[in-house]
Design a protein around this motif. Sequence first.
Motif, short mmCIF file in Angstrom:
data_model
loop_
_atom_site.label_atom_id
_atom_site.label_comp_id
_atom_site.label_asym_id
_atom_site.label_seq_id
_atom_site.Cartn_x
_atom_site.Cartn_y
_atom_site.Cartn_z
N ASP A 175 0.88 -1.26 0.14
CA ASP A 175 -0.27 -0.04 0.06
C ASP A 175 0.73 1.35 -0.03
N ARG A 176 0.22 2.45 0.05
CA ARG A 176 0.82 3.71 0.14
C ARG A 176 -0.12 4.71 1.09
N TYR A 177 0.61 5.73 1.39
CA TYR A 177 -0.26 6.37 2.28
C TYR A 177 -0.60 7.75 1.72
N VAL A 178 -1.96 8.25 1.84
CA VAL A 178 -2.44 9.19 1.12
C VAL A 178 -3.26 9.86 2.27
N PRO A 179 -3.33 11.29 1.98
CA PRO A 179 -4.22 12.06 2.74
C PRO A 179 -5.40 12.16 2.07
N VAL A 180 -6.50 12.04 3.03
CA VAL A 180 -8.02 12.05 2.53
C VAL A 180 -8.86 13.05 3.42
N SER A 181 -9.98 13.20 3.03
CA SER A 181 -10.87 13.88 3.64
C SER A 181 -12.38 13.47 3.18
N LEU A 182 -13.36 13.90 3.98
CA LEU A 182 -14.95 13.75 3.51
C LEU A 182 -15.00 14.61 2.30
N ALA A 183 -15.67 13.76 1.18
CA ALA A 183 -15.70 14.49 -0.28
C ALA A 183 -16.53 15.96 0.01
N ASP A 184 -17.45 16.04 1.06
CA ASP A 184 -18.23 17.30 1.01
C ASP A 184 -17.72 18.31 2.09
N ARG A 185 -16.53 17.95 2.37
CA ARG A 185 -16.10 18.83 3.70
C ARG A 185 -15.28 20.00 2.90
N PRO A 186 -15.50 21.35 3.44
CA PRO A 186 -15.00 22.52 2.63
C PRO A 186 -13.54 22.40 2.70
N GLU A 187 -12.95 22.70 1.76
CA GLU A 187 -11.40 22.89 1.60
C GLU A 187 -10.93 24.18 2.51
N ASP B 226 -14.91 10.10 9.38
CA ASP B 226 -16.08 10.15 8.95
C ASP B 226 -17.09 11.19 9.71
N GLN B 227 -16.60 11.65 10.64
CA GLN B 227 -17.42 12.67 11.28
C GLN B 227 -16.95 14.16 10.83
N GLY B 228 -16.09 14.06 9.84
CA GLY B 228 -15.70 15.37 9.21
C GLY B 228 -14.68 16.25 10.13
N LEU B 229 -14.02 15.64 10.75
CA LEU B 229 -13.00 16.24 11.77
C LEU B 229 -11.82 16.67 11.40
N GLY B 230 -11.56 16.33 10.13
CA GLY B 230 -10.05 16.86 9.60
C GLY B 230 -9.70 15.71 8.60
N LEU B 231 -8.39 15.92 8.09
CA LEU B 231 -7.96 15.10 7.30
C LEU B 231 -7.06 14.01 7.89
N SER C 42 -3.68 3.45 1.42
CA SER C 42 -4.72 3.48 0.51
C SER C 42 -5.75 2.34 0.31
N ALA C 43 -5.18 1.30 0.91
CA ALA C 43 -6.16 -0.02 0.91
C ALA C 43 -7.24 0.12 1.80
N LEU C 44 -7.26 1.11 2.74
CA LEU C 44 -8.34 1.24 3.55
C LEU C 44 -9.18 2.28 3.22
N VAL C 45 -8.96 2.96 2.32
CA VAL C 45 -9.56 4.15 1.88
C VAL C 45 -10.31 3.88 0.28
N LEU D 36 -12.70 6.24 -1.79
CA LEU D 36 -12.49 7.01 -2.67
C LEU D 36 -13.60 6.68 -4.00
N GLN D 37 -13.54 5.39 -4.52
CA GLN D 37 -14.33 4.93 -5.42
C GLN D 37 -15.70 5.20 -5.45
N SER D 38 -16.19 5.27 -4.17
CA SER D 38 -17.63 5.49 -4.00
C SER D 38 -18.00 7.09 -4.06
N GLY D 39 -17.02 7.96 -3.91
CA GLY D 39 -17.25 9.53 -3.68
C GLY D 39 -17.24 9.81 -2.38
N ARG D 40 -17.33 8.98 -1.41
CA ARG D 40 -17.47 9.51 -0.04
C ARG D 40 -16.17 10.28 0.49
#
Length: 290
Positions: free
Chosen positions: A162-174, A227-232, A237-240, A244-248
């Motif tokens: 795997d690799r490590y990537v930063p993610v957030s909720l898709a609808d969280r403001p940038e 999942d509560q939108g608290l941050g990034l 990559s395997a766990l998200v 990512l594919q679903s758009g969440r």
Amino acid sequence: MRKLPPLNAIRAFEAVARRLSFAEAAEELSVTATAISHQIRHLEAYLGFQVVERRPRQIALTPAGQELFPKLQSAFDILGEAFAMLDKDVEQSLVRVTTTYAFAERWLVPRLPDFFDKHGEIRVEVETSDNLLDLRADRLDLTIRYGPQSSATEDAEVLFSDRYVPVSLADRPETGLQDDRLLGFRWRNPDMGGPTWEEWFKEAGEPFPSGRITRFSDECAAFNALDQGLGLLLSSSALVDQGLQSGRYRQIPGPELRGFVYYLVLNPLSRNKHGVKVFADWVRRAATHQ
């Protein structure tokens, strides 16, 4: 007629050699540590030489014990496999799996509906633990483990890296990396040296906003915060991947840090069970799409 030492003494030595602990061997065999010590001395008296070296705070195998242990373990494996094959109605269709909490929640469980759609006759029990469990002692059929490839034993089969990537909720403001709250977690095994936000910001060529990170004691809690939108969250990559594919989730642009490998280990006592072979083949196929 074979001349063998007392079987209780042999069994006690095998457990002690595997765990390198009188207390853990005693717990496994449901006896006292004193009884285990007595059985080891009984075996040594029978053999005429020492097999366990007793040290102040630990024990070790003597050269004779080191030579005896793998042969004895192989013999126990053969016996265990022979008896496991006797229960064809229940055991052959039951698979006992162990893996980490996060991998079970984020990778395995979301894919289990596909397994049951294809193999509804197989029963699955999942034991989640971030500790390295003993497949033989805990009567588990297979495990999916995570770590450096160099730490895998010769019985381990690498599924994917795997690799490590930063993610957030898709609808969280940038709001920008320097203003966003960062989510982190403590690695159970700090010696692994897993990827960190500090490394990510260094690779990105930006200052690390240490005052904006919230750390959790475990990975699952960090995911709940994501999942509560608290941050990034800097995540495997395997766990998200499905999120990512679903758009969440959405991936934050920037460097991707190298992770480790997920690998499959089968219990030699039960690797020939029908259910275990079916489940292991399904895991391998699922891993090819990772």
